[in-house]
Design an enzyme around this catalytic site. Structure first.
Site, mmCIF file in Angstrom:
data_model
loop_
_atom_site.group_PDB
_atom_site.id
_atom_site.type_symbol
_atom_site.label_atom_id
_atom_site.label_comp_id
_atom_site.label_asym_id
_atom_site.label_seq_id
_atom_site.Cartn_x
_atom_site.Cartn_y
_atom_site.Cartn_z
ATOM 1 N N HIS A 91 0.819 -1.216 0.000
ATOM 2 C CA HIS A 91 0.000 0.000 0.000
ATOM 3 C C HIS A 91 0.858 1.274 0.000
ATOM 4 O O HIS A 91 2.050 1.255 0.294
ATOM 5 C CB HIS A 91 -0.926 0.017 1.219
ATOM 6 N N GLU B 134 -2.426 -6.918 7.529
ATOM 7 C CA GLU B 134 -1.102 -6.954 8.142
ATOM 8 C C GLU B 134 -1.163 -7.742 9.446
ATOM 9 O O GLU B 134 -2.226 -7.952 10.033
ATOM 10 C CB GLU B 134 -0.611 -5.518 8.400
#
Length: 214
Positions: free
Chosen positions: A14, A87
């Site tokens: 990202h 994550e």
């Protein structure tokens, strides 16, 4: 016998967040992109669109969803979001700077960097992250046509563990895969013996790696 169908998996980190800049451990905390991060996603999406991807999957957190949306806008592809691509959950480490983590959890931090299995902040083991994320990537890749390309918008730590698992590396060696710069990516290509690493941290001129994985 492994059948080489010529598929590719692009694992894309990202864009930049405020916590990246502050060197705060994000983990599974849902942090949005900065304006710079959004710009990074737009620039990277133009490059990735040139690979003619066949499918896009992404973590459902805001920073990855917004990153993936830029590629979807250019390609017309739908994005499939999956929380298994989030994550690593890092418990009490989340929200702390790296300096604060070292000061409060120095022994735990050192053990993690040595490659030992550690539940950072009482959170997930890296192998547990691979257990949830790698199968999602494999299932999506299995749906590709021969020669097809899958783009996976995820997070630095999750990408590293997924690459390690797909390459068949021992977990203690996964740290050897360096961190990804915001909005850079790694490419796995299908070979005669399975997946192999074709590119790592690709997509821009060298910049510092800002995030949980540096």
């Amino acid at each position: 016998m492994t059948v080489n169908r010529g598929r590719k998996i692009v694992l894309w980190r990202h864009g930049q967040t405020a916590w990246n800049l502050e060197r705060r451990f994000q983990g599974s905390t849902d942090i949005e992109l900065t304006e710079e991060g959004l710009g990074q996603a737009r620039r990277a999406a133009r490059l990735l669109a040139a690979m003619n991807p066949d499918a896009i999957i992404a973590s459902d957190l805001k920073r990855t969803a917004a990153t993936a949306a830029e590629l979807a806008a250019l390609t017309g592809l739908d994005v499939t979001h999956d929380e298994a691509l989030r994550e690593t959950y890092a418990g009490t480490w989340q929200g702390l700077t790296h300096e604060e983590i070292i000061a409060r959890f120095g022994d735990q931090y050192a053990a993690w960097k040595r490659g030992e299995p550690v539940r950072r902040g009482g959170g997930e083991l890296e192998t547990e992250v691979a257990d949830r994320a790698a199968p999602v990537v494999e299932r999506a890749a299995d749906k590709l046509p021969d020669g097809g390309t899958l783009v996976v918008a995820s997070h630095g730590g999750t990408i590293r563990t997924t690459i390690g698992r797909l390459l068949g590396l021992e977990p203690g060696t996964w740290e050897a895969l360096g961190g990804l710069t915001n909005c850079c990516w790694s490419v796995l290509g299908e070979g005669a013996r399975g997946w192999r690493l074709m590119e790592h941290n690709a997509g821009t001129l060298p910049e510092p790696v800002l995030g949980d994985d540096d």
